[in-house]
Design a protein around this motif. Structure first.
Motif, mmCIF file in Angstrom:
data_model
loop_
_atom_site.group_PDB
_atom_site.id
_atom_site.type_symbol
_atom_site.label_atom_id
_atom_site.label_comp_id
_atom_site.label_asym_id
_atom_site.label_seq_id
_atom_site.Cartn_x
_atom_site.Cartn_y
_atom_site.Cartn_z
ATOM 1 N N MET A 76 -105.658 6.449 46.210
ATOM 2 C CA MET A 76 -105.420 6.860 44.825
ATOM 3 C C MET A 76 -104.180 7.749 44.737
ATOM 4 O O MET A 76 -103.362 7.596 43.828
ATOM 5 C CB MET A 76 -106.627 7.611 44.266
ATOM 6 N N SER A 77 -104.048 8.659 45.664
ATOM 7 C CA SER A 77 -102.918 9.581 45.653
ATOM 8 C C SER A 77 -101.604 8.820 45.800
ATOM 9 O O SER A 77 -100.633 9.075 45.065
ATOM 10 C CB SER A 77 -103.082 10.592 46.783
ATOM 11 N N ARG A 78 -101.564 7.885 46.733
ATOM 12 C CA ARG A 78 -100.328 7.134 46.972
ATOM 13 C C ARG A 78 -99.990 6.238 45.786
ATOM 14 O O ARG A 78 -98.818 6.113 45.405
ATOM 15 C CB ARG A 78 -100.463 6.315 48.255
ATOM 16 N N LEU A 79 -101.016 5.610 45.201
ATOM 17 C CA LEU A 79 -100.757 4.768 44.033
ATOM 18 C C LEU A 79 -100.276 5.609 42.853
ATOM 19 O O LEU A 79 -99.359 5.218 42.138
ATOM 20 C CB LEU A 79 -102.029 4.007 43.638
ATOM 21 N N ALA A 80 -100.909 6.766 42.651
ATOM 22 C CA ALA A 80 -100.519 7.639 41.542
ATOM 23 C C ALA A 80 -99.070 8.089 41.693
ATOM 24 O O ALA A 80 -98.311 8.128 40.715
ATOM 25 C CB ALA A 80 -101.448 8.845 41.462
ATOM 26 N N ALA A 81 -98.680 8.404 42.915
ATOM 27 C CA ALA A 81 -97.303 8.831 43.161
ATOM 28 C C ALA A 81 -96.324 7.689 42.867
ATOM 29 O O ALA A 81 -95.250 7.906 42.286
ATOM 30 C CB ALA A 81 -97.140 9.293 44.609
ATOM 31 N N ARG A 82 -96.703 6.457 43.222
ATOM 32 C CA ARG A 82 -95.830 5.314 42.969
ATOM 33 C C ARG A 82 -95.744 5.002 41.486
ATOM 34 O O ARG A 82 -94.671 4.631 40.984
ATOM 35 C CB ARG A 82 -96.314 4.117 43.766
ATOM 36 N N VAL A 83 -96.874 5.156 40.779
ATOM 37 C CA VAL A 83 -96.857 4.927 39.326
ATOM 38 C C VAL A 83 -95.969 5.969 38.654
ATOM 39 O O VAL A 83 -95.196 5.655 37.758
ATOM 40 C CB VAL A 83 -98.292 4.958 38.755
ATOM 41 N N LYS A 84 -96.086 7.195 39.113
ATOM 42 C CA LYS A 84 -95.287 8.288 38.533
ATOM 43 C C LYS A 84 -93.791 8.041 38.761
ATOM 44 O O LYS A 84 -92.966 8.389 37.919
ATOM 45 C CB LYS A 84 -95.705 9.613 39.180
#
Length: 87
Positions: A76-84
């Protein structure tokens, strides 16, 4: 091969659990793939929406024993960072 009645029952139970876990994992991967596709297309709104939809599925996988809690949190953290990072 299982010979005792207990071992035969365990084998049947394992087949059922395997099928259920496989379906759950497939469902989670589908949600994650939708996030990846939205990120690749560069659409931040779609990526954010897909991420919001994927988060409960991923955490449900934790409660059902598909993923370890830290693994799901890391994803979740890695996906959130990529979305951001999507411009």
């Amino acid at each position: 091969m299982a010979n005792s009645p207990q071992a035969k029952k365990r084998a049947r139970q394992n087949e059922k659990r395997y099928a259920v876990n496989k379906a759950r994992l497939s469902r989670i991967r589908t949600y994650l793939r939708k996030v990846e596709e939205a990120i690749a297309s560069g659409d931040k709104e779609a990526a954010t929406a897909a991420l919001r939809a994927a988060q409960p599925e991923l955490m449900r996988g934790v409660t059902k024993g598909i993923f370890h809690k830290n693994t799901a949190s890391r994803k979740m953290s890695r996906l959130a960072a990529r979305v951001k990072a999507v411009s």
